[in-house]
Enzyme design. Sequence first.
Site, PDB file in Angstrom:
ATOM      1  N   TYR A 278      98.475  59.846  -7.493  1.00 26.74           N
ATOM      2  CA  TYR A 278      97.019  59.955  -7.377  1.00 26.74           C
ATOM      3  C   TYR A 278      96.576  59.337  -6.073  1.00 26.74           C
ATOM      4  CZ  TYR A 278      94.875  62.004 -11.447  1.00 26.74           C
ATOM      5  OH  TYR A 278      94.421  62.900 -12.368  1.00 26.74           O
TER       6      TYR A 278
ATOM      7  N   GLU B  92      92.973  59.573  -5.039  1.00 24.98           N
ATOM      8  CA  GLU B  92      91.526  59.807  -4.944  1.00 24.98           C
ATOM      9  C   GLU B  92      90.947  58.955  -3.839  1.00 24.98           C
ATOM     10  OE1 GLU B  92      90.024  59.135  -8.860  1.00 24.98           O
ATOM     11  OE2 GLU B  92      90.599  61.130  -9.539  1.00 24.98           O
TER      12      GLU B  92
ATOM     13  N   ASP C  66      82.796  81.222   6.966  1.00 25.26           N
ATOM     14  CA  ASP C  66      83.971  81.184   6.081  1.00 25.26           C
ATOM     15  C   ASP C  66      85.031  82.070   6.730  1.00 25.26           C
ATOM     16  OD1 ASP C  66      85.927  81.695   4.217  1.00 25.26           O
ATOM     17  OD2 ASP C  66      84.550  82.055   2.544  1.00 25.26           O
TER      18      ASP C  66
ATOM     19  N   THR D 208      90.648  79.214   3.857  1.00 29.06           N
ATOM     20  CA  THR D 208      91.841  78.984   3.062  1.00 29.06           C
ATOM     21  C   THR D 208      92.969  78.670   4.039  1.00 29.06           C
ATOM     22  OG1 THR D 208      92.344  81.331   3.151  1.00 29.06           O
ATOM     23  CG2 THR D 208      91.192  80.545   1.191  1.00 29.06           C
TER      24      THR D 208
ATOM     25  N   LYS E 263      96.452  82.361   3.976  1.00 25.75           N
ATOM     26  CA  LYS E 263      96.396  83.781   4.356  1.00 25.75           C
ATOM     27  C   LYS E 263      97.020  83.928   5.741  1.00 25.75           C
ATOM     28  CE  LYS E 263      92.454  84.811   1.373  1.00 25.75           C
ATOM     29  NZ  LYS E 263      91.504  83.763   1.043  1.00 25.75           N
TER      30      LYS E 263
ATOM     31  N   ARG F 263      98.892  77.454  -0.581  1.00 30.95           N
ATOM     32  CA  ARG F 263      97.626  77.888  -1.166  1.00 30.95           C
ATOM     33  C   ARG F 263      96.647  76.711  -1.174  1.00 30.95           C
ATOM     34  NH1 ARG F 263      96.450  82.340  -3.483  1.00 30.95           N
ATOM     35  NH2 ARG F 263      98.490  83.010  -2.795  1.00 30.95           N
TER      36      ARG F 263
HETATM   37  N1  DSN Z   1      91.157  86.749  -3.221  1.00 24.55           N
HETATM   38  C1  DSN Z   1      90.993  86.616  -1.796  1.00 24.55           C
HETATM   39  C2  DSN Z   1      91.219  87.885  -1.088  1.00 24.55           C
HETATM   40  O1  DSN Z   1      92.062  88.633  -1.546  1.00 24.55           O
HETATM   41  O2  DSN Z   1      90.613  88.148  -0.076  1.00 24.55           O
HETATM   42  C3  DSN Z   1      89.694  86.050  -1.477  1.00 24.55           C
HETATM   43  O3  DSN Z   1      89.559  84.905  -2.223  1.00 24.55           O
END
Ligand code: DSN
Length: 438
Positions: A63, A65, A214, A240, A243, A249
Amino acid sequence: MTTAQHSVHDAGVDLIRGQDPDVAAILDAEAERQATTIELIASENHASPAVMAAAGSCMTNKYAEGYPSARYYGGCVHHDAVEQLAIDRAKELFGCNYANVQPHSGAQANAAAFLALLKPGDTFASLVLADGGHLSHGLKVNMSGKWFNPVHYPLHYDESHPEFEQIDYDKVAEVCREHKPKVLMCGYSAYPRVIDFKRFREIADEVGALLFADIAHIAGLVAGGAHPSPFPHAHLVTTTTHKSLRGPRGGLILTNEEDMIKKLNRAVFPGTQGGPLMHIVTAKAVAFGEALKPEFRAYVQQVVANARTLAAALVEHGYRITSGGTDNHVMLVDLRTKDAELTGADAEVWLERGGLICNKNGVPQDPRPPKVTSGIRLGACAVTTRGFGEAEMRQVAAFIDRVLTAGLKGEAELDAEASAVREEVRQLCGGFPLPGHN
Ligand code: DSN
């Protein structure tokens, strides 16, 4: 066990095998699936063995926090070190003064951003969600749409317009002038064109809004110099990390605004999250280190070249690419030019039978519902990681066309052609092993 599975994957799974063969069998099957299919989902990638090892490391046991040097638990000395490293690398990668590496996902990063920037009932502006936006940008059943007041700006929907299906910046300004949002959002889940962050900032300034970008999909391209940076224009950036950035993730928040830092820290913890996933923070540090290397710049340039080649090849096969092409890693394929009856839902299932993995996706102004759709979304991040170049992208386009053409003829034709393509896909993948495989 196939050759593709002799990999770093085995080291971890062998530990599980003796204790839990049921889970090991599932992991083996998934490793095999990833190794032998062509991953075209625009939001997915193949993380490096180092990133995966960090995500499976001893850092999960703790942990932590709070934030580095300000924790609510003892024993955090190494967790402090790794979180600080991740923060420093993220700041260097994106050229900004603040990074919060704790969000568990992009949606969590956005939830924290809303908590920091808005009060319940406040208005924010984002793209019409069905035309490429994200559920965390104001979907009625998402917290962003339930607790705040989203208003939406459109794309150009007039086919004769030179920027057909691209953002209609004049309409963005009109919507903002009418509704006076506190926050103007840009950045999308299915938008294939360059985002003009400077233009968005001018509109935000005109109406006194904060600009929130975003960049979940394009973060890797931004980091590697293949898409303009949201800085210095955006007040706040979320993304994120899994990607195009090719990390574990997770989510990330960035800013240069000193007066937002305290609010953002509080909004992540304790505002919307408890203990950070420190094994994932560790894997983020590894991924950011990878993205700072020159090879990553070459990788994202190749992603863009591969996406363009795939889009052009699909046009040659009779498919329409929305907005006429792509500038980034993603494209939306309008299937109706191939056959008016062809749906994204059918195409997704048929292509998977051929070993081609993608997702159905609405095209702008799609008359079909989200579970059916008239399009598929394709991306080049994962295939580029495994070493595909433009020749392979043309092969992929031909595979797609063969499966869909057969599917339109009937089940017997689909069965034969999908099986043939599945075997060719398996062979092609065998020549391009995933990172860490041999
Ligand atoms: N699920 C993602 C995507 O495929 O673009 C976005 O959160």
